[in-house]
Design an enzyme around this catalytic site. Structure first.
Site, short mmCIF file in Angstrom:
data_model
loop_
_atom_site.label_atom_id
_atom_site.label_comp_id
_atom_site.label_asym_id
_atom_site.label_seq_id
_atom_site.Cartn_x
_atom_site.Cartn_y
_atom_site.Cartn_z
N HIS A 191 -2.20 -9.82 14.81
CA HIS A 191 -0.80 -10.07 14.46
C HIS A 191 0.06 -9.47 15.59
O HIS A 191 0.51 -8.35 15.49
CB HIS A 191 -0.47 -9.40 13.13
CG HIS A 191 0.88 -9.77 12.60
ND1 HIS A 191 1.16 -9.88 11.26
CD2 HIS A 191 2.04 -10.05 13.23
CE1 HIS A 191 2.44 -10.19 11.10
NE2 HIS A 191 2.99 -10.29 12.28
N GLU B 79 -1.54 -14.33 13.56
CA GLU B 79 -0.49 -14.23 12.55
C GLU B 79 0.83 -13.88 13.22
O GLU B 79 0.85 -13.16 14.23
CB GLU B 79 -0.82 -13.10 11.56
CG GLU B 79 -2.12 -13.27 10.84
CD GLU B 79 -2.38 -12.09 9.93
OE1 GLU B 79 -1.95 -10.97 10.24
OE2 GLU B 79 -3.02 -12.31 8.88
N HIS C 138 -4.30 -8.18 2.95
CA HIS C 138 -3.45 -6.98 3.03
C HIS C 138 -3.98 -5.86 2.13
O HIS C 138 -4.03 -5.99 0.90
CB HIS C 138 -1.97 -7.23 2.73
CG HIS C 138 -1.12 -6.18 3.39
ND1 HIS C 138 -0.63 -6.29 4.68
CD2 HIS C 138 -0.73 -4.97 2.94
CE1 HIS C 138 0.05 -5.20 4.98
NE2 HIS C 138 0.02 -4.38 3.95
N ASP C 139 -4.41 -4.79 2.78
CA ASP C 139 -4.91 -3.59 2.08
C ASP C 139 -6.17 -3.84 1.26
O ASP C 139 -6.46 -3.08 0.32
CB ASP C 139 -3.82 -2.96 1.21
CG ASP C 139 -2.76 -2.26 2.06
OD1 ASP C 139 -1.64 -2.06 1.55
OD2 ASP C 139 -3.06 -1.94 3.23
N GLY D 207 -8.04 -5.58 7.95
CA GLY D 207 -7.98 -4.75 9.15
C GLY D 207 -7.90 -3.27 8.86
O GLY D 207 -8.80 -2.50 9.20
C1 LIG Z 1 -0.09 -10.37 7.16
C2 LIG Z 1 -0.74 -9.09 6.79
O1 LIG Z 1 -0.72 -8.65 5.70
C3 LIG Z 1 -1.45 -8.40 7.83
O2 LIG Z 1 -2.26 -9.31 8.43
C4 LIG Z 1 -0.62 -7.87 8.93
O3 LIG Z 1 -1.28 -8.12 10.13
C5 LIG Z 1 -0.48 -6.41 8.81
O4 LIG Z 1 0.30 -6.04 9.94
P1 LIG Z 1 0.10 -4.58 10.56
O5 LIG Z 1 -1.34 -4.48 11.02
O6 LIG Z 1 1.11 -4.55 11.65
O7 LIG Z 1 0.37 -3.62 9.42
N1 LIG Z 2 -3.64 -10.96 6.63
C1 LIG Z 2 -4.12 -9.63 6.28
C2 LIG Z 2 -4.73 -9.00 7.49
O1 LIG Z 2 -4.97 -9.66 8.48
C3 LIG Z 2 -5.09 -7.56 7.50
O2 LIG Z 2 -4.32 -6.82 6.62
P1 LIG Z 2 -4.77 -5.28 6.43
O3 LIG Z 2 -6.21 -5.29 5.95
O4 LIG Z 2 -4.65 -4.61 7.76
O5 LIG Z 2 -3.83 -4.76 5.40
#
Ligand SMILES: CC(=O)[C@@H](O)[C@H](O)COP(=O)(O)O
Ligand SMILES: NCC(=O)COP(=O)(O)O
Length: 247
Positions: free
Chosen positions: A44, A76, A198-199, A221
């Site tokens: 992202h 993203e 996300h999370d 991530g």
């Molecule tokens: C879209 C989403 O929820 C995540 O993919 C995003 O990449 C989180 O961004 P950060 O890693 O900058 O927190």
């Molecule tokens: N779209 C969610 C993502 O790519 C990773 O989110 P996170 O696991 O870092 O919260």
């Protein structure tokens, strides 16, 4: 078909950016994740390049093309002209559009499809013309999904932050999971494919995967990188794949 896992490398890039040094290597950890069985890599690249840098993208594209051609690259971001140019230069298999303001600490909401579908429709058309699959970041709600479909997008990615945040409150987590499941059921019924992210972590993935049998992909991530610091990237990816339903 178990849920595909796309490893988000933002947190690795954030650690790398602490010093003017090339380690930890974003492409290096991406290679380990793909070799361990991850189905793709996600980044992202935010406008301030706080973690993933624009210069990371060509190297990740080359890693997939040269070493893991079966894997997917998912980029993203908010569709500014700068972001769209990045996408067109790096030709990801999937683009996930998020409604993030540059000042946001992280992604914390989906699009307001009722108000923003007119803005999104030409962007979706341009990205699909360029060959990408398009996914739109969405709140866990049924309202607006028909407008999301009418943009021409292939998928929605449901925001799982509220579900994950109640990790110590089973009743609240169950309520959020039900919202995600109901929204996913409606999206799938409309012909949209469904991603989530996300999370997410090993502990909250199995219930999500069970509730949404048609879930195509999760991108993870932060929680995955936290585990990788403790268990190593290879072992961690394999743990997350098992939590996604892979043998
Ligand atoms: C879209 C989403 O929820 C995540 O993919 C995003 O990449 C989180 O961004 P950060 O890693 O900058 O927190
Ligand atoms: N779209 C969610 C993502 O790519 C990773 O989110 P996170 O696991 O870092 O919260």
């Amino acid at each position: 078909m178990p849920v595909k896992l796309s490893v988000n490398l933002n947190a690795v890039a954030m650690l790398r950016n602490r010093r003017d040094l090339p380690w930890p290597s974003v492409t290096g950890l991406g290679r380990v994740a793909l070799a361990a069985g991850a189905h793709g890599l996600t980044v992202h690249p935010r406008p301030d390049q706080r973690h993933t840098r624009y210069s990371d993208l060509p190297a990740l594209r080359a890693l997939i093309d040269d070493e893991f051609p079966q894997a997917e690259f998912n980029i993203e971001g908010y569709p500014t002209e700068e972001f769209l140019a990045l996408v067109e230069q790096n030709q990801p298999e999937q683009v996930t559009l998020v409604p993030d303001d540059p000042a946001q600490a992280t992604s914390d909401h989906g699009w307001n499809f009722g108000e923003q579908s007119a803005f999104l429709t030409p962007v979706v058309r341009r990205l699909k013309k360029g060959g990408a699959r398009v996914s739109l970041f969405a709140n866990a709600e049924t309202e607006g999904l028909s407008a999301a479909r009418d943009t021409g997008a292939d998928r929605v990615e449901f925001y799982t932050g509220p579900y994950a945040s109640h990790h110590s409150n089973e009743a609240a987590m169950a309520r959020e999971l039900d919202k995600l499941g109901q929204a996913a059921d409606v999206a799938l019924e409309m012909g949209l494919e469904v991603n989530a992210g996300h999370d997410l972590v090993v502990a909250n993935l199995p219930a999500l995967v069970k509730r949404i049998p048609g879930l195509a992909e999760v991108s993870i991530g932060h929680g995955l990188t936290a585990d990788a610091l403790e268990f190593g990237m290879e072992k961690t990816v394999k743990r997350f794949l098992k939590a996604c339903g892979w043998p």
